[in-house]
Every structure is written in structure tokens, then in C-alpha cells.
Design a protein around this motif. Sequence first.
Motif, PDB file in Angstrom:
ATOM      1  N   PRO A 330     -14.183  -3.189 -11.155  1.00 34.78           N
ATOM      2  CA  PRO A 330     -14.496  -1.896 -11.784  1.00 34.78           C
ATOM      3  C   PRO A 330     -14.103  -0.747 -10.879  1.00 34.78           C
ATOM      4  O   PRO A 330     -14.241  -0.826  -9.655  1.00 34.78           O
ATOM      5  N   THR A 331     -13.584   0.290 -11.487  1.00 39.79           N
ATOM      6  CA  THR A 331     -13.158   1.454 -10.712  1.00 39.79           C
ATOM      7  C   THR A 331     -14.221   2.535 -10.783  1.00 39.79           C
ATOM      8  O   THR A 331     -14.901   2.708 -11.790  1.00 39.79           O
ATOM      9  N   THR A 332     -14.415   3.238  -9.713  1.00 37.11           N
ATOM     10  CA  THR A 332     -15.376   4.352  -9.671  1.00 37.11           C
ATOM     11  C   THR A 332     -14.640   5.610  -9.263  1.00 37.11           C
ATOM     12  O   THR A 332     -13.646   5.553  -8.507  1.00 37.11           O
ATOM     13  N   ALA A 333     -15.131   6.720  -9.773  1.00 35.11           N
ATOM     14  CA  ALA A 333     -14.474   7.985  -9.455  1.00 35.11           C
ATOM     15  C   ALA A 333     -14.679   8.311  -7.986  1.00 35.11           C
ATOM     16  O   ALA A 333     -15.788   8.242  -7.461  1.00 35.11           O
ATOM     17  N   THR A 334     -13.605   8.624  -7.328  1.00 35.75           N
ATOM     18  CA  THR A 334     -13.676   8.989  -5.914  1.00 35.75           C
ATOM     19  C   THR A 334     -12.932  10.290  -5.711  1.00 35.75           C
ATOM     20  O   THR A 334     -11.948  10.573  -6.416  1.00 35.75           O
ATOM     21  N   PRO A 335     -13.388  11.063  -4.797  1.00 34.95           N
ATOM     22  CA  PRO A 335     -12.689  12.329  -4.543  1.00 34.95           C
ATOM     23  C   PRO A 335     -11.277  12.079  -4.042  1.00 34.95           C
ATOM     24  O   PRO A 335     -11.016  11.094  -3.337  1.00 34.95           O
ATOM     25  N   LYS A 336     -10.359  12.905  -4.470  1.00 36.61           N
ATOM     26  CA  LYS A 336      -8.981  12.771  -4.047  1.00 36.61           C
ATOM     27  C   LYS A 336      -8.845  13.059  -2.563  1.00 36.61           C
ATOM     28  O   LYS A 336      -9.459  13.964  -2.033  1.00 36.61           O
ATOM     29  N   LYS A 337      -8.032  12.232  -1.948  1.00 41.12           N
ATOM     30  CA  LYS A 337      -7.778  12.448  -0.526  1.00 41.12           C
ATOM     31  C   LYS A 337      -6.706  13.508  -0.373  1.00 41.12           C
ATOM     32  O   LYS A 337      -5.864  13.704  -1.246  1.00 41.12           O
ATOM     33  N   SER A 338      -6.761  14.133   0.742  1.00 42.55           N
ATOM     34  CA  SER A 338      -5.717  15.113   1.029  1.00 42.55           C
ATOM     35  C   SER A 338      -4.387  14.391   1.188  1.00 42.55           C
ATOM     36  O   SER A 338      -4.327  13.204   1.491  1.00 42.55           O
ATOM     37  N   THR A 339      -3.323  15.091   0.954  1.00 49.76           N
ATOM     38  CA  THR A 339      -1.990  14.493   1.034  1.00 49.76           C
ATOM     39  C   THR A 339      -1.742  13.879   2.399  1.00 49.76           C
ATOM     40  O   THR A 339      -1.213  12.778   2.527  1.00 49.76           O
ATOM     41  N   SER A 340      -2.162  14.563   3.422  1.00 55.25           N
ATOM     42  CA  SER A 340      -1.929  14.069   4.777  1.00 55.25           C
ATOM     43  C   SER A 340      -2.707  12.788   5.035  1.00 55.25           C
ATOM     44  O   SER A 340      -2.201  11.852   5.665  1.00 55.25           O
ATOM     45  N   THR A 341      -3.939  12.699   4.493  1.00 53.55           N
ATOM     46  CA  THR A 341      -4.761  11.497   4.683  1.00 53.55           C
ATOM     47  C   THR A 341      -4.154  10.318   3.940  1.00 53.55           C
ATOM     48  O   THR A 341      -4.092   9.196   4.445  1.00 53.55           O
ATOM     49  N   ALA A 342      -3.707  10.553   2.696  1.00 52.89           N
ATOM     50  CA  ALA A 342      -3.106   9.476   1.891  1.00 52.89           C
ATOM     51  C   ALA A 342      -1.848   8.944   2.557  1.00 52.89           C
ATOM     52  O   ALA A 342      -1.610   7.740   2.619  1.00 52.89           O
ATOM     53  N   GLN A 343      -1.013   9.846   3.076  1.00 52.93           N
ATOM     54  CA  GLN A 343       0.213   9.422   3.737  1.00 52.93           C
ATOM     55  C   GLN A 343      -0.089   8.610   4.983  1.00 52.93           C
ATOM     56  O   GLN A 343       0.565   7.611   5.279  1.00 52.93           O
ATOM     57  N   SER A 344      -1.146   9.045   5.702  1.00 52.34           N
ATOM     58  CA  SER A 344      -1.533   8.329   6.920  1.00 52.34           C
ATOM     59  C   SER A 344      -1.997   6.927   6.591  1.00 52.34           C
ATOM     60  O   SER A 344      -1.649   5.952   7.276  1.00 52.34           O
ATOM     61  N   SER A 345      -2.781   6.781   5.474  1.00 52.13           N
ATOM     62  CA  SER A 345      -3.281   5.473   5.072  1.00 52.13           C
ATOM     63  C   SER A 345      -2.137   4.566   4.660  1.00 52.13           C
ATOM     64  O   SER A 345      -2.091   3.378   5.003  1.00 52.13           O
ATOM     65  N   GLN A 346      -1.189   5.124   3.891  1.00 49.12           N
ATOM     66  CA  GLN A 346      -0.051   4.326   3.430  1.00 49.12           C
ATOM     67  C   GLN A 346       0.784   3.848   4.607  1.00 49.12           C
ATOM     68  O   GLN A 346       1.247   2.727   4.652  1.00 49.12           O
ATOM     69  N   THR A 347       0.951   4.728   5.574  1.00 46.41           N
ATOM     70  CA  THR A 347       1.754   4.374   6.750  1.00 46.41           C
ATOM     71  C   THR A 347       1.100   3.257   7.548  1.00 46.41           C
ATOM     72  O   THR A 347       1.769   2.331   8.019  1.00 46.41           O
ATOM     73  N   SER A 348      -0.235   3.287   7.672  1.00 42.01           N
ATOM     74  CA  SER A 348      -0.928   2.274   8.461  1.00 42.01           C
ATOM     75  C   SER A 348      -0.848   0.896   7.817  1.00 42.01           C
ATOM     76  O   SER A 348      -0.989  -0.112   8.504  1.00 42.01           O
ATOM     77  N   HIS A 349      -0.621   0.854   6.480  1.00 41.31           N
ATOM     78  CA  HIS A 349      -0.534  -0.426   5.788  1.00 41.31           C
ATOM     79  C   HIS A 349       0.908  -0.932   5.678  1.00 41.31           C
ATOM     80  O   HIS A 349       1.149  -2.040   5.232  1.00 41.31           O
ATOM     81  N   SER A 350       1.832  -0.114   6.060  1.00 36.11           N
ATOM     82  CA  SER A 350       3.242  -0.500   5.956  1.00 36.11           C
ATOM     83  C   SER A 350       3.635  -1.405   7.124  1.00 36.11           C
ATOM     84  O   SER A 350       3.164  -1.214   8.249  1.00 36.11           O
ATOM     85  N   PRO A 351       4.518  -2.376   6.858  1.00 34.47           N
ATOM     86  CA  PRO A 351       4.961  -3.269   7.951  1.00 34.47           C
ATOM     87  C   PRO A 351       5.900  -2.543   8.900  1.00 34.47           C
ATOM     88  O   PRO A 351       6.537  -1.559   8.541  1.00 34.47           O
ATOM     89  N   THR A 352       5.990  -3.042  10.112  1.00 38.23           N
ATOM     90  CA  THR A 352       6.903  -2.492  11.111  1.00 38.23           C
ATOM     91  C   THR A 352       7.781  -3.601  11.667  1.00 38.23           C
ATOM     92  O   THR A 352       7.452  -4.789  11.556  1.00 38.23           O
ATOM     93  N   LYS A 353       8.881  -3.230  12.274  1.00 42.10           N
ATOM     94  CA  LYS A 353       9.815  -4.200  12.841  1.00 42.10           C
ATOM     95  C   LYS A 353       9.694  -4.239  14.354  1.00 42.10           C
ATOM     96  O   LYS A 353       9.496  -3.202  15.005  1.00 42.10           O
ATOM     97  N   SER A 354       9.796  -5.446  14.905  1.00 39.15           N
ATOM     98  CA  SER A 354       9.828  -5.628  16.351  1.00 39.15           C
ATOM     99  C   SER A 354      10.797  -6.763  16.655  1.00 39.15           C
ATOM    100  O   SER A 354      10.436  -7.946  16.600  1.00 39.15           O
ATOM    101  N   GLY A 355      12.053  -6.407  16.918  1.00 38.20           N
ATOM    102  CA  GLY A 355      13.071  -7.435  17.116  1.00 38.20           C
ATOM    103  C   GLY A 355      13.313  -8.186  15.812  1.00 38.20           C
ATOM    104  O   GLY A 355      13.528  -7.572  14.756  1.00 38.20           O
ATOM    105  N   GLU A 356      13.240  -9.507  15.882  1.00 31.72           N
ATOM    106  CA  GLU A 356      13.444 -10.316  14.676  1.00 31.72           C
ATOM    107  C   GLU A 356      12.185 -10.413  13.826  1.00 31.72           C
ATOM    108  O   GLU A 356      12.220 -10.887  12.701  1.00 31.72           O
ATOM    109  N   TRP A 357      11.063  -9.936  14.349  1.00 31.44           N
ATOM    110  CA  TRP A 357       9.793 -10.093  13.656  1.00 31.44           C
ATOM    111  C   TRP A 357       9.454  -8.870  12.818  1.00 31.44           C
ATOM    112  O   TRP A 357       9.740  -7.722  13.184  1.00 31.44           O
ATOM    113  N   THR A 358       8.820  -9.149  11.653  1.00 34.33           N
ATOM    114  CA  THR A 358       8.252  -8.095  10.815  1.00 34.33           C
ATOM    115  C   THR A 358       6.736  -8.206  10.940  1.00 34.33           C
ATOM    116  O   THR A 358       6.160  -9.259  10.647  1.00 34.33           O
ATOM    117  N   ILE A 359       6.087  -7.111  11.367  1.00 33.13           N
ATOM    118  CA  ILE A 359       4.653  -7.141  11.662  1.00 33.13           C
ATOM    119  C   ILE A 359       3.885  -6.462  10.535  1.00 33.13           C
ATOM    120  O   ILE A 359       4.221  -5.345  10.119  1.00 33.13           O
TER     121      ILE A 359
END
Length: 408
Positions: A330-359
Motif C-alpha cells: 500500500p502506498t501512503t502520501a508522503t511529502p515531495k522531496k526536494s530535487t536535490s535530495t531526490a537526485q542524491s538518493s538516486q545517485t546513492s543507489h546507482s552502481p559504480t565501476k571499479s576496474g572490471e567490477w561493477t559495484i
Amino acid sequence: MTSFFEAIGGLLTFAAIILAIVWVVTRVKGTNSRHTGQYAIVAFVVAILISLFTGPSADSQTKPDHQAEQQATVKKSEHHAESESKAQPKVKKVVKKAVKANDNQVLLSKLVSYTNHESAGPNGDYYWTNGKARFEVSPNLKAGDYHFAGDSLGRASTAKAVLTYKECESSRGSRQGSPLDPVGWPIDNPRVAITYQLTGRTYHGYLFNRSHSIGDSLLGAKSYTSENNFTTGTRPQNVGADQNGGMRYAEETAEDYWESHPNTTNTIHYETTPLYHAKEEVPRGSVVDIKSSDGVINTEIVVINSVEGIQLDYSDGSSDAKEYVPARKPTTATPKKSTSTAQSSQTSHSPTKSGEWTIAGQGMVYVSDSDKYYSRVTNPGNYQYVTESQAMSQGAQRASRGNQYARP
């Protein structure tokens, strides 16, 4: 001709004896019998001459004939023994094949019983061990060689290989190919929920896997060269109830040997034979024979192609499985995050590269087909990228150590 002279000689001898008797009688009576005695002597001398003439000739002819007969008998005996010696290995091979075929029929009967009852088998992990390996090591297969065969109905049959440590090592890090569709691959491969009695856990995912007869972790890229190295296997047939059963148990038997014998020049003879009931296209299970060249491994593993709680039609891969649909939270109404906060959250969940490995990003993991999840991989396209909590809810487990595809 010799017998004719012998007959004449015999008659003359007989005549000489008669004449000698007559001569003696006439002499006793005082009758003149001088000619009778002479005739007796002549007949006896002639008989002796004939005997001397025919005797050596007969011996000289009879003896060589007898020797020739003996020699012919000896040669015939030797030829028979040689032919029997040459035929013996072929006869033994035919007998062993017949015995194995009969044993496989016995195993098939057990598999049919287990699969008809939707059973996980005697240990609950979709396999059982069946004594020592039962196969003849093929002299035509050398280290690194392999052979995949199909049967008269076009179904995958025996897959065999002589595995090496080098091949196993070269396949680490990523998948070496893409699985091929086997004969009998179903039109519909539903997502299902399978609850395992052995572990009490529930798997959510596809019902069928394209199951290797000889796995990628053992044979690398060679394992993808023929559809005859693949069968339609249920998920538990592929990895068991605890991710270490089914076909995976057989693979780990070989992998554990390599880990305990690093850089060895020893080999492992590995042979998998799918067992089909009548003309069905999906096997009821497979027989895996494994034997290392040093004899440390010498085992036969029987894998069950079944699934608890789901009835399969082995003729075409259809089933009575119910499609699994994840429940939406079930979804509940939540206050919208600021653009900067949303971008920061998305970035933290994105994978990164380190040599041959994807982290994986924060809180994210990579889930493999064998329901193991990792924080870093070399080929992310082969994995499902989800949150760690989602992975655990789907029944996935954190990999306790790196395998041939990734590093935890």
C-alpha cells in the motif's frame, strides 16, 4: 595301390603256409614232394619282398598325413583363440552397455515414481547418490575434450567431457555464453511460488531453467556449443531446495575437487545422461557420473526433475502451476522531496565501476539465477538489480564466498 600289394602279399603268405604244411605231410608219408616245398619257399620269399616294398612306402605316406592333420588342428585352434581374444573386449563393452542400460531403466522407474508424486526425493534436495560412477572412460576423449549427443528423437542425450583445472579457472568471473533452448522447452514458462519442505523457504521465479548437463562453471564457453548440452529442468532440478542440490550438487562435487587440488594436472571424467519416459520431451531426471583421474572422486548422482506442489506434463512442459503475482504494498502520501535530495538518493543507489567490477549502490544487490546475491559483479547484465530487502523476500541468499560468476 599300396593296399593291393598288401593283399597279394597276404595271399602269398597264406599260400606259402598251406604249401609248407602239404610238404611236411607228404614227407611224413614218404611221398616225393620236392616241388611242393620249393613252391612254398618261393611263395614265402615273394610275400616277404612285397611286404618290404609296401611297408616303408605306407609308413612314409601315412606319417606325413597324420602330422599335417595335427598341424591343421593346431592352426585352427590358434586361429580360434586369436579370434576369441580379439572379440573379447568388444563383447565386454557390449555387455557393460547392456548392464548400464538396464540399470538406467531401474533408475528411470524410480524417477517416474518421484516425479509423478511431485517429490523432492529421498533427501528433499532433488538428488540422491547412487554408488560409484558407471561409465567406461572413452579413449577418444583427451584432457579438455567434450562430446554432446542427441538421441533418435532429437532429444539431448549423453554429454561427456574430460575436465581440467585450467578450464574451470578460465570460466571464473563471468558467464561464457547464453543458454540454448532444448527440445521440449515450454511455450509458457510461468513465474511461480515454490515452497520447499526441506528449508521451509519459498522461491519466487520462473518454473523452468535451461539446465546444463555439463555446467558453465566446469566447461566454460564449450558448454554453450550445442543444444544437446541443455534440457528443460525445473528450478529445483537445477539448484535444489537449498541452492546446493539438484544439478548444482554434482557441479559442486567437481568444483570442490579443483579447490582442494589447485593447479593440478589431474582430470575429471564427467558424464550426464538425461532419462526420458517413453517419447516424452522433458526428462524425468538425469544420471551424473563423476570420476577423477586419481580416484578421489568416484560417484554417481541421480537428479530429479520435479517440483513440489506442481504437476508437470513431461510430454510438452506444460503444468498446473498458478502464476505468481507479487502483492503490491500500500502506498501512503508522503511529502515531495526536494530535487536535490531526490537526485542524491538516486545517485546513492546507482552502481559504480571499479576496474572490471561493477559495484552495487547503497542497499542494492545483484541477484543471480541461482538465487545468490552479490555486492559486486563483472557482468551486471546477467543479474537482477534489486534492493537487498527485495532479494531476501524473494528467497535469495547472500553468497558466502565468490563463485565462478561474481565476487560478494
